[in-house]
Enzyme design. Structure first.
Site, PDB file in Angstrom:
ATOM      1  N   ASP A   1      -9.086  -0.908   4.828  1.00 29.05           N
ATOM      2  CA  ASP A   1      -8.517  -1.274   5.941  1.00 29.05           C
ATOM      3  C   ASP A   1      -6.754  -1.233   5.828  1.00 29.05           C
ATOM      4  OD1 ASP A   1     -10.908  -3.190   7.327  1.00 29.05           O
ATOM      5  OD2 ASP A   1     -11.046  -2.880   5.329  1.00 29.05           O
ATOM      6  N   PHE A   2      -6.433  -1.569   4.685  1.00 34.13           N
ATOM      7  CA  PHE A   2      -4.949  -1.879   4.612  1.00 34.13           C
ATOM      8  C   PHE A   2      -4.300  -0.398   4.172  1.00 34.13           C
ATOM      9  CE2 PHE A   2      -6.886  -5.789   2.639  1.00 34.13           C
ATOM     10  CZ  PHE A   2      -6.745  -6.417   3.816  1.00 34.13           C
TER      11      PHE A   2
ATOM     12  N   PHE B   1      -8.805  -3.206  -0.042  1.00 31.47           N
ATOM     13  CA  PHE B   1      -9.704  -2.821   1.048  1.00 31.47           C
ATOM     14  C   PHE B   1      -9.380  -1.620   1.884  1.00 31.47           C
ATOM     15  CE2 PHE B   1     -10.610  -7.103   0.189  1.00 31.47           C
ATOM     16  CZ  PHE B   1     -11.961  -7.195   0.327  1.00 31.47           C
TER      17      PHE B   1
ATOM     18  N   GLU C   1       0.776  -1.168  -0.031  1.00 28.26           N
ATOM     19  CA  GLU C   1       0.023  -0.139   0.014  1.00 28.26           C
ATOM     20  C   GLU C   1       0.883   1.246   0.145  1.00 28.26           C
ATOM     21  OE1 GLU C   1      -0.526  -2.814   1.814  1.00 28.26           O
ATOM     22  OE2 GLU C   1      -2.228  -3.382   0.635  1.00 28.26           O
TER      23      GLU C   1
ATOM     24  N   HIS D   1     -11.609  -6.247   6.906  1.00 24.31           N
ATOM     25  CA  HIS D   1     -12.361  -6.141   5.588  1.00 24.31           C
ATOM     26  C   HIS D   1     -13.911  -5.140   5.731  1.00 24.31           C
ATOM     27  CE1 HIS D   1      -9.560  -9.547   4.901  1.00 24.31           C
ATOM     28  NE2 HIS D   1      -9.691  -9.050   3.632  1.00 24.31           N
TER      29      HIS D   1
END
Ligand SMILES: Cc1ncc(C[n+]2csc(CCOP(=O)(O)OP(=O)(O)O)c2C)c(N)n1
Length: 811
Positions: free
Chosen positions: A562-563, A560, A537, A611
């Site tokens: 989240d990452f 996602f 990322e 997720h």
């Protein structure tokens, strides 16, 4: 000890491929000549053994050995090329390198003098500035000597040359990219926080985009990621330009640096990575940072060639960077260059005292190390004999390139020039304090402190209590497009309209088209511009940032949202701050990072703690990032177009639970729609009794509750924020004032949420209009649980929204 070319070559092999050195010495005998074919034959005879089993499945031993031979031959050819480059350095270049090192030391000395001298005052106190020293590392000037630099590479106000990313120790490289008194003033002015381009007091690190210099960053690994993005832009546009990253050996412990090299290596981007091993990272000795033998050993781990050379030898440095830049320009990808030298001063001005045990006198010579200093005595004494200015001056004088008195004359000239510019900085005005509120985003009004309790302000603000119009939107259409298709159409619109646009993220390209197959319909038409990132990322965000800076319009994707945490630093400390740090000056106006970062997001799908998160509040409070949160297919498409055209980074939150929701489909036009203005909320439903404010998936829950209550005669307005940054404050406040009762609903956990921020704004600015407390409804303050019964308790439910609405109506 002999230093013939053959013996230097053998020493080079001993460093990188020790087992081969004796073989090479035998192959060349006493001839002193280096014959690559002879070496190849000798390697073949010695290494290509007969029948061996596979080394690993599907790799024959012969193939593996042949690879090793190819690698050695490539390295040998690199050695010869560097040798030829060094031999080709002309007298002007040599003199420039020596003068450049002198200028570097003189400016470094002047920065130190500013720190100790008390010449600049702010109010009643002296302002020392904060600054870093480069004593002992001046030879870095030579790294840029044959890069594409200088006025000829600036066309129509645009930089078309190579780009370097110096770290704090690379004053020489900054001066080398634009060796002019203007650069000297920029450097001095940046440390002293004075008005003046390009930093205008916003940052002490100096960069000059129009000369191909990025400003150094304190988070040390991040600039390498920007370099990867700039290199990506060069590669996509097929420009023969190179991006160069410099870091210290301590920084090689940071993941971002590795992620940047890997991203460049995987796509053979035209980048050069340099590690300056100066023996100490702040105070930490090399051994406490790494177990590697030499830092160049890290290169083979990424499949790129690497070398270790003397960081005090300008000609070796010039040759190494020219070699690496040539191969990068020719499509061979990045290389790693380790320079070994020593920092002959403290980490920063204040640290000289600790490192050396005594604050040094300003001098052209290295200071002495005293008993109290923390620098390693033996190492210091060794490097003290290798002052690059002294040794190179002697070498050039011996070779007749300079005359006996040249260095002294240059020192006088340079001292005079630097002193003039230092005086200019002392006399220069401070920046106008109000400019602190300028330049977070392009084209926005100055940000100021507002006292919202001032009667005058309240009088002016409180007039607006009318609801805006309910926004016209395509009606529900069972045969229409899904939210997912709408995003895809928006990306297609952007790719079609703007050749600078490309998509970059994990699993977006190839035959796949992203984890939700969202991009798959676009692969046929735009396959080459939908590019798989490495699994990083930080690299995705860094590449988007750098490529945007270099004139592309990337659409990045977090698989996602989240990452994004593993790319957090690249986003909040780099992308978000770039425009502001450059001071938004005229000379570098427009230096921002316009890219879209897609953030598939949200729960409601029983997908668990990694997720389903709502990360928007992490960025809501980071000045410099815009955030859009479409809730309908129409808005998803038209906000994508707006985001891609925006001059600043835009986080585009797309709720996964809406992707294929058949209940929100809308008919969309074949043509590209008009972009929806960023910063504009949408009133979805009018009402006078209660305002429900929401965003993302919960807009639809808010609408359902409003419909239920309407059947009982309660009219609720529903406001879809649609953009979180910049917030449509006016509309939020107008709706609050109009309805006098406000329920804010979002999926995110409650504490520190955007809802709490809105509630604070509403109570401060619309207090006298309220008939009830502003209610904020969010998820439980826990991680997102996985199992359906757990997630259902975690998230705010339709019943909770309805109950809160009823209680507010009855309050
Ligand atoms: C990510 C990050 N962590 C910590 C620091 C604080 N810091 C500033 S310079 C420095 C040492 C850097 O060492 P190195 O990379 O070897 O470069 P050098 O200063 O030796 O040239 C540290 C720890 C920082 N700037 N950034």
């Amino acid at each position: 000890m002999t230093t013939s070319r053959a013996s230097r070559f053998a020493a080079f092999l001993a460093e990188r491929f020790p087992f081969v050195a004796p073989l090479a010495i035998r192959a060349f005998g006493d001839s002193g000549s280096i014959d690559i074919d002879k070496l190849r034959d000798a390697l073949g005879d010695a290494l290509l053994l007969g029948d061996l089993p596979e080394t690993t499945p599907r790799v024959s031993a012969r193939e593996r050995l042949q690879q090793a031979i190819d690698e050695i031959i490539e390295a040998a050819e690199g050695f010869l090329e560097r040798d030829a480059i060094a031999a080709s350095l002309n007298a002007d270049e040599k003199r420039e390198m020596l003068r450049g090192m002198l200028l570097t030391r003189a400016v470094d000395n002047r920065l130190k003098q500013f720190f100790t001298g008390g010449e600049v005052r702010w109010g009643n106190a002296s302002f020392q500035g904060k600054g870093f020293r480069s004593l002992g590392q001046e030879a870095i000037y030579a790294a840029v000597i044959r890069l594409r630099r200088g006025a000829e590479h600036r066309r129509n106000g645009e930089w078309r040359g190579d780009v370097v990313s110096p770290m704090i120790r690379d004053l020489g490289a900054v001066l080398g990219m634009h060796n002019d008194r203007e650069t000297v003033r920029m450097v001095l002015s940046a440390q002293m926080g004075k008005a003046g381009p390009p930093m205008n007091g916003k940052d002490l690190h100096v960069g000059a985009w129009l000369h191909g210099v990025l400003p150094a960053m304190a988070p040390l690994g991040t600039p390498a990621l920007t370099i990867a993005g700039i290199a990506m832009a060069f590669k996509l546009r097929r420009e023969p330009r190179v991006a160069v990253s410099f870091v210290g050996e301590g920084t090689t412990s940071l993941g971002e640096w590795h992620e940047a090299i890997n991203a460049c290596a995987a796509r053979r981007l035209p980048a050069v990575f340099c590690v300056e091993n100066n023996q100490t990272a702040l105070s930490t000795p090399v051994r406490d940072n790494s177990a590697v033998r030499v830092f160049a050993d890290k290169g083979p781990g990424y499949g790129i060639p690497s070398i270790t050379i003397d960081g005090t030898d300008p000609e070796a440095i010039a040759a190494a960077f020219t070699w690496a830049a040539n191969r990068a320009r020719n499509g061979a990808g990045p290389a790693l260059i380790e320079l070994v030298a020593m920092r002959m001063c403290g980490h920063a001005h204040h640290d000289d005292m600790l490192y050396l045990g005594k604050d040094p006198q300003i001098s052209w010579s290295y200071p002495a190390l005293t008993e109290q200093g923390y620098a390693d005595r033996e190492t210091y004494e060794y490097w003290r004999q290798r002052d690059p200015i002294v040794t190179y001056a002697a070498r050039l004088e011996a070779a007749g390139v300079i005359a006996a008195g040249d260095v002294d004359a240059w020192k006088r000239e340079i001292d005079e020039l630097v002193e003039e510019e230092a005086r200019n900085v002392i006399d220069a005005p401070w920046p106008d304090g109000a400019a602190a509120g300028d330049g977070v985003f392009a084209n926005e009004a100055r940000r100021t402190h507002v006292e919202v309790l001032e009667p005058e302000w309240r009088e002016r603000a409180s007039r607006d209590i009318a609801l805006p119009e309910v926004e016209a939107a395509p009606p529900f259409d069972a045969k229409g497009k899904t939210f997912l298709e709408a995003i895809m159409l928006g990306i297609g619109d952007v790719l079609r309209a703007d050749e600078r646009a490309f998509v970059y993220g994990e699993d977006v390209g190839g035959k796949y088209g992203n984890a939700f197959l969202l991009l798959r319909p676009l692969l046929k038409e735009f396959g080459e511009r939908i590019i798989n990132s490495v699994l990083s990322e930080a690299a995705t965000i860094g590449v988007c940032t750098g490529a945007a800076l270099a004139g592309m319009r990337p659409i990045g994707e977090m698989q996602f949202n989240d990452f994004v945490a593993t790319g957090f630093n690249a986003l909040v400390n780099n992308a978000a701050k770039l425009r502001y740090r450059w001071g938004n000056s005229t000379a570098d106006a427009g230096v921002g990072a316009p890219f879209v970062l897609r953030m598939p997001w949200g729960g409601l799908r029983y997908a668990g703690p990694y997720h389903s998160q709502n990360t928007e509040a992490w960025f809501y409070r980071t000045p410099g990032l815009k955030i859009v949160v479409p809730s309908t297919p129409h808005d998803a498409r038209s906000l994508m177009i707006a985001a891609a055209n925006d001059p600043d980074p835009v986080l585009y939150y797309e709720h996964i639970a809406l992707y294929r929701d058949p209940k929100i489909k809308q008919a969309l036009t074949d043509e590209t729609p008009t972009p929806t203005a960023i910063g504009k909320a949408a009133l979805r439903r009018a009402g006078d009794d209660l305002a429900i404010v929401s965003y993302g998936a919960y807009v639809h829950d808010a609408m359902h509750v409003a419909e239920t209550l309407a059947r009982e005669g309660h009219q609720c307005a529903v406001l879809d924020l649609r953009t979180l940054v910049p917030l449509d404050r006016e509309t939020v406040l107008a709706v609050a004032r109009h309805c006098s009762r406000v329920l804010i609903v979002h999926e995110d956990t409650r504490s520190g949420s955007i809802g709490e921020s809105l509630a604070a704004i509403i109570q401060e600015e619309a207090f006298e209009y309220l008939d009830a407390p502003v209610r904020v409804l969010g998820a439980l303050d826990t991680p997102v649980p996985y199992s359906p019964p757990l997630e259902e308790v975690f998230l705010p439910s339709a019943e909770q929204i309805e109950r809160a609405a009823r209680l507010l109506l009855a309050y």
